[in-house]
Design a protein around this motif. Structure first.
Motif, PDB file in Angstrom:
ATOM      1  N   ALA A  79       0.857  -1.186   0.000  1.00 45.47           N
ATOM      2  CA  ALA A  79       0.000   0.000   0.000  1.00 45.47           C
ATOM      3  C   ALA A  79       0.894   1.238   0.000  1.00 45.47           C
ATOM      4  O   ALA A  79       2.082   1.172   0.343  1.00 45.47           O
ATOM      5  CB  ALA A  79      -0.892   0.004   1.230  1.00 45.47           C
ATOM      6  N   GLU A  80       0.328   2.350  -0.377  1.00 43.16           N
ATOM      7  CA  GLU A  80       1.055   3.613  -0.370  1.00 43.16           C
ATOM      8  C   GLU A  80       1.632   3.851   1.019  1.00 43.16           C
ATOM      9  O   GLU A  80       0.966   3.642   2.034  1.00 43.16           O
ATOM     10  CB  GLU A  80       0.103   4.748  -0.745  1.00 43.16           C
ATOM     11  CG  GLU A  80       0.809   6.060  -0.967  1.00 43.16           C
ATOM     12  CD  GLU A  80      -0.121   7.133  -1.506  1.00 43.16           C
ATOM     13  OE1 GLU A  80      -0.029   8.274  -1.023  1.00 43.16           O
ATOM     14  OE2 GLU A  80      -0.943   6.822  -2.402  1.00 43.16           O
ATOM     15  N   GLY A  81       2.896   4.265   1.057  1.00 43.66           N
ATOM     16  CA  GLY A  81       3.580   4.556   2.314  1.00 43.66           C
ATOM     17  C   GLY A  81       4.341   3.373   2.894  1.00 43.66           C
ATOM     18  O   GLY A  81       5.129   3.538   3.817  1.00 43.66           O
ATOM     19  N   ALA A  82       4.122   2.172   2.372  1.00 48.13           N
ATOM     20  CA  ALA A  82       4.799   0.980   2.895  1.00 48.13           C
ATOM     21  C   ALA A  82       6.287   1.005   2.553  1.00 48.13           C
ATOM     22  O   ALA A  82       6.683   1.413   1.463  1.00 48.13           O
ATOM     23  CB  ALA A  82       4.158  -0.279   2.327  1.00 48.13           C
ATOM     24  N   VAL A 131       0.436   3.728  -5.609  1.00 44.95           N
ATOM     25  CA  VAL A 131       0.032   2.497  -6.286  1.00 44.95           C
ATOM     26  C   VAL A 131      -0.962   2.933  -7.356  1.00 44.95           C
ATOM     27  O   VAL A 131      -1.992   3.525  -7.052  1.00 44.95           O
ATOM     28  CB  VAL A 131      -0.621   1.496  -5.305  1.00 44.95           C
ATOM     29  CG1 VAL A 131      -1.082   0.253  -6.048  1.00 44.95           C
ATOM     30  CG2 VAL A 131       0.343   1.136  -4.174  1.00 44.95           C
ATOM     31  N   ALA A 132      -0.648   2.645  -8.614  1.00 44.22           N
ATOM     32  CA  ALA A 132      -1.457   3.156  -9.726  1.00 44.22           C
ATOM     33  C   ALA A 132      -2.458   2.143 -10.273  1.00 44.22           C
ATOM     34  O   ALA A 132      -3.204   2.460 -11.189  1.00 44.22           O
ATOM     35  CB  ALA A 132      -0.533   3.627 -10.846  1.00 44.22           C
ATOM     36  N   VAL A 133      -2.460   0.924  -9.724  1.00 43.49           N
ATOM     37  CA  VAL A 133      -3.363  -0.113 -10.225  1.00 43.49           C
ATOM     38  C   VAL A 133      -4.091  -0.782  -9.060  1.00 43.49           C
ATOM     39  O   VAL A 133      -3.697  -0.650  -7.916  1.00 43.49           O
ATOM     40  CB  VAL A 133      -2.605  -1.179 -11.052  1.00 43.49           C
ATOM     41  CG1 VAL A 133      -2.022  -0.573 -12.317  1.00 43.49           C
ATOM     42  CG2 VAL A 133      -1.531  -1.846 -10.218  1.00 43.49           C
ATOM     43  N   ALA A 134      -5.145  -1.518  -9.403  1.00 45.85           N
ATOM     44  CA  ALA A 134      -5.922  -2.229  -8.386  1.00 45.85           C
ATOM     45  C   ALA A 134      -6.181  -3.657  -8.854  1.00 45.85           C
ATOM     46  O   ALA A 134      -6.121  -3.952 -10.058  1.00 45.85           O
ATOM     47  CB  ALA A 134      -7.252  -1.520  -8.153  1.00 45.85           C
ATOM     48  N   VAL A 135      -6.475  -4.528  -7.922  1.00 41.53           N
ATOM     49  CA  VAL A 135      -6.818  -5.911  -8.248  1.00 41.53           C
ATOM     50  C   VAL A 135      -8.006  -5.911  -9.205  1.00 41.53           C
ATOM     51  O   VAL A 135      -8.960  -5.155  -9.045  1.00 41.53           O
ATOM     52  CB  VAL A 135      -7.151  -6.713  -6.965  1.00 41.53           C
ATOM     53  CG1 VAL A 135      -7.701  -8.091  -7.318  1.00 41.53           C
ATOM     54  CG2 VAL A 135      -5.921  -6.833  -6.079  1.00 41.53           C
ATOM     55  N   GLY A 136      -7.910  -6.747 -10.246  1.00 44.37           N
ATOM     56  CA  GLY A 136      -8.969  -6.842 -11.240  1.00 44.37           C
ATOM     57  C   GLY A 136      -8.765  -5.937 -12.437  1.00 44.37           C
ATOM     58  O   GLY A 136      -9.479  -6.047 -13.433  1.00 44.37           O
ATOM     59  N   LYS A 196       1.376  -3.366 -21.519  1.00 44.63           N
ATOM     60  CA  LYS A 196       2.815  -3.255 -21.354  1.00 44.63           C
ATOM     61  C   LYS A 196       3.205  -1.782 -21.278  1.00 44.63           C
ATOM     62  O   LYS A 196       2.743  -0.968 -22.065  1.00 44.63           O
ATOM     63  CB  LYS A 196       3.527  -3.929 -22.532  1.00 44.63           C
ATOM     64  CG  LYS A 196       5.028  -3.891 -22.421  1.00 44.63           C
ATOM     65  CD  LYS A 196       5.684  -4.617 -23.561  1.00 44.63           C
ATOM     66  CE  LYS A 196       7.193  -4.522 -23.396  1.00 44.63           C
ATOM     67  NZ  LYS A 196       7.891  -5.229 -24.458  1.00 44.63           N
ATOM     68  N   GLY A 197       4.038  -1.455 -20.281  1.00 42.98           N
ATOM     69  CA  GLY A 197       4.534  -0.091 -20.137  1.00 42.98           C
ATOM     70  C   GLY A 197       3.726   0.800 -19.211  1.00 42.98           C
ATOM     71  O   GLY A 197       4.187   1.866 -18.824  1.00 42.98           O
ATOM     72  N   ILE A 198       2.522   0.368 -18.814  1.00 39.38           N
ATOM     73  CA  ILE A 198       1.687   1.201 -17.944  1.00 39.38           C
ATOM     74  C   ILE A 198       2.310   1.294 -16.548  1.00 39.38           C
ATOM     75  O   ILE A 198       2.926   0.355 -16.062  1.00 39.38           O
ATOM     76  CB  ILE A 198       0.239   0.666 -17.874  1.00 39.38           C
ATOM     77  CG1 ILE A 198      -0.693   1.708 -17.254  1.00 39.38           C
ATOM     78  CG2 ILE A 198       0.183  -0.627 -17.096  1.00 39.38           C
ATOM     79  CD1 ILE A 198      -2.165   1.358 -17.378  1.00 39.38           C
ATOM     80  N   LEU A 199       2.154   2.439 -15.912  1.00 37.38           N
ATOM     81  CA  LEU A 199       2.668   2.640 -14.566  1.00 37.38           C
ATOM     82  C   LEU A 199       1.921   1.754 -13.578  1.00 37.38           C
ATOM     83  O   LEU A 199       0.682   1.773 -13.542  1.00 37.38           O
ATOM     84  CB  LEU A 199       2.532   4.110 -14.156  1.00 37.38           C
ATOM     85  CG  LEU A 199       2.986   4.448 -12.729  1.00 37.38           C
ATOM     86  CD1 LEU A 199       4.495   4.240 -12.564  1.00 37.38           C
ATOM     87  CD2 LEU A 199       2.594   5.874 -12.360  1.00 37.38           C
ATOM     88  N   LEU A 200       2.653   0.985 -12.791  1.00 43.57           N
ATOM     89  CA  LEU A 200       2.058   0.144 -11.756  1.00 43.57           C
ATOM     90  C   LEU A 200       2.209   0.780 -10.378  1.00 43.57           C
ATOM     91  O   LEU A 200       1.237   0.897  -9.632  1.00 43.57           O
ATOM     92  CB  LEU A 200       2.748  -1.244 -11.738  1.00 43.57           C
ATOM     93  CG  LEU A 200       2.684  -2.041 -13.034  1.00 43.57           C
ATOM     94  CD1 LEU A 200       3.578  -3.284 -12.925  1.00 43.57           C
ATOM     95  CD2 LEU A 200       1.254  -2.423 -13.356  1.00 43.57           C
ATOM     96  N   LEU A 201       3.451   1.178 -10.051  1.00 38.68           N
ATOM     97  CA  LEU A 201       3.763   1.758  -8.745  1.00 38.68           C
ATOM     98  C   LEU A 201       4.862   2.786  -8.918  1.00 38.68           C
ATOM     99  O   LEU A 201       5.615   2.761  -9.889  1.00 38.68           O
ATOM    100  CB  LEU A 201       4.308   0.680  -7.795  1.00 38.68           C
ATOM    101  CG  LEU A 201       3.472  -0.538  -7.533  1.00 38.68           C
ATOM    102  CD1 LEU A 201       4.312  -1.766  -7.612  1.00 38.68           C
ATOM    103  CD2 LEU A 201       2.862  -0.422  -6.160  1.00 38.68           C
ATOM    104  N   ARG A 202       4.992   3.631  -7.918  1.00 40.97           N
ATOM    105  CA  ARG A 202       6.117   4.574  -7.865  1.00 40.97           C
ATOM    106  C   ARG A 202       6.820   4.331  -6.551  1.00 40.97           C
ATOM    107  O   ARG A 202       6.190   4.284  -5.492  1.00 40.97           O
ATOM    108  CB  ARG A 202       5.605   6.005  -7.971  1.00 40.97           C
ATOM    109  CG  ARG A 202       6.718   7.016  -8.049  1.00 40.97           C
ATOM    110  CD  ARG A 202       6.140   8.412  -8.340  1.00 40.97           C
ATOM    111  NE  ARG A 202       7.166   9.398  -8.331  1.00 40.97           N
ATOM    112  CZ  ARG A 202       7.855   9.775  -9.391  1.00 40.97           C
ATOM    113  NH1 ARG A 202       7.607   9.248 -10.548  1.00 40.97           N
ATOM    114  NH2 ARG A 202       8.782  10.702  -9.295  1.00 40.97           N
ATOM    115  N   LEU A 203       8.131   4.152  -6.622  1.00 44.74           N
ATOM    116  CA  LEU A 203       8.944   3.843  -5.456  1.00 44.74           C
ATOM    117  C   LEU A 203       9.876   5.008  -5.178  1.00 44.74           C
ATOM    118  O   LEU A 203      10.567   5.489  -6.077  1.00 44.74           O
ATOM    119  CB  LEU A 203       9.748   2.572  -5.746  1.00 44.74           C
ATOM    120  CG  LEU A 203      10.639   1.997  -4.666  1.00 44.74           C
ATOM    121  CD1 LEU A 203       9.806   1.498  -3.479  1.00 44.74           C
ATOM    122  CD2 LEU A 203      11.462   0.845  -5.220  1.00 44.74           C
ATOM    123  N   ASP A 204       9.866   5.502  -3.936  1.00 46.04           N
ATOM    124  CA  ASP A 204      10.807   6.562  -3.518  1.00 46.04           C
ATOM    125  C   ASP A 204      11.958   5.946  -2.781  1.00 46.04           C
ATOM    126  O   ASP A 204      11.875   4.920  -2.168  1.00 46.04           O
ATOM    127  CB  ASP A 204      10.126   7.576  -2.606  1.00 46.04           C
ATOM    128  CG  ASP A 204       9.243   8.558  -3.387  1.00 46.04           C
ATOM    129  OD1 ASP A 204       9.431   8.688  -4.609  1.00 46.04           O
ATOM    130  OD2 ASP A 204       8.366   9.168  -2.757  1.00 46.04           O
TER     131      ASP A 204
END
Length: 154
Positions: free
Chosen positions: A102-105, A136-141, A146-154
């Motif tokens: 989740a965001e912030g993890a 987190v740019a995606v959800a279950v389901g 290809k190439g779509i943003l899934l997550l952003r990591l800092d």
């Protein structure tokens, strides 16, 4: 060009013209390299990508990697070299079947982030380095391309 990369004693090597490799006793790892009148007996030990080749009493560590293993290793090195925010994009199209963070993890390098199902195969997306999930740019389901943003990591 071969689909395999061979690294001996830390150096990437290519097969030399004219040399042939033949098993003498494959079950015991005994082989022979030959070219013209020159012959060398080898003891080949290991499995997977980690091997040791003994020739003329010298033990040489050897690594054999497929194109996929080499590409993943190069990507891992590149990801560790970068600092700052990192976009994690889908490497294949499919259906998001699990989101493990989740965001912030805070995540460790190699930790599972989410799973994409493609062609009835479940493909885990793992953290390329340690960091904090910025978004987190995606959800279950959700279906992703290809190439779509899934997550952003800092």
């Amino acid at each position: 060009m071969s689909d395999l990369e061979v690294v001996i004693d830390g150096q990437s090597v290519e097969p030399s013209d004219g040399w042939t490799f033949a098993w003498i006793d494959e079950a015991h790892g005994v082989a022979q390299l030959s070219r013209d009148e020159t012959r060398a007996t080898l003891l080949v030990e290991g499995s997977g990508s980690a091997w040791v080749v003994t020739v003329d009493g010298r033990r040489l560590p050897a690594m054999v990697r497929t194109w996929r293993e080499r590409t993943l290793a190069e990507a891992e090195v590149a990801s560790h070299a970068s600092a700052g925010p990192l976009n994690i994009n889908a490497s294949l199209p499919g259906l998001v079947v699990a989101v493990d963070v989740a965001e912030g993890a805070e995540v460790a390098a190699g930790q599972s982030l989410l799973t994409i199902e493609a062609m009835k195969m479940q493909n885990e997306v793992r953290a390329p380095r340690a960091g904090r999930i910025a978004s987190v740019a995606v959800a279950v389901g959700q279906t992703v391309t290809k190439g779509i943003l899934l997550l952003r990591l800092d």
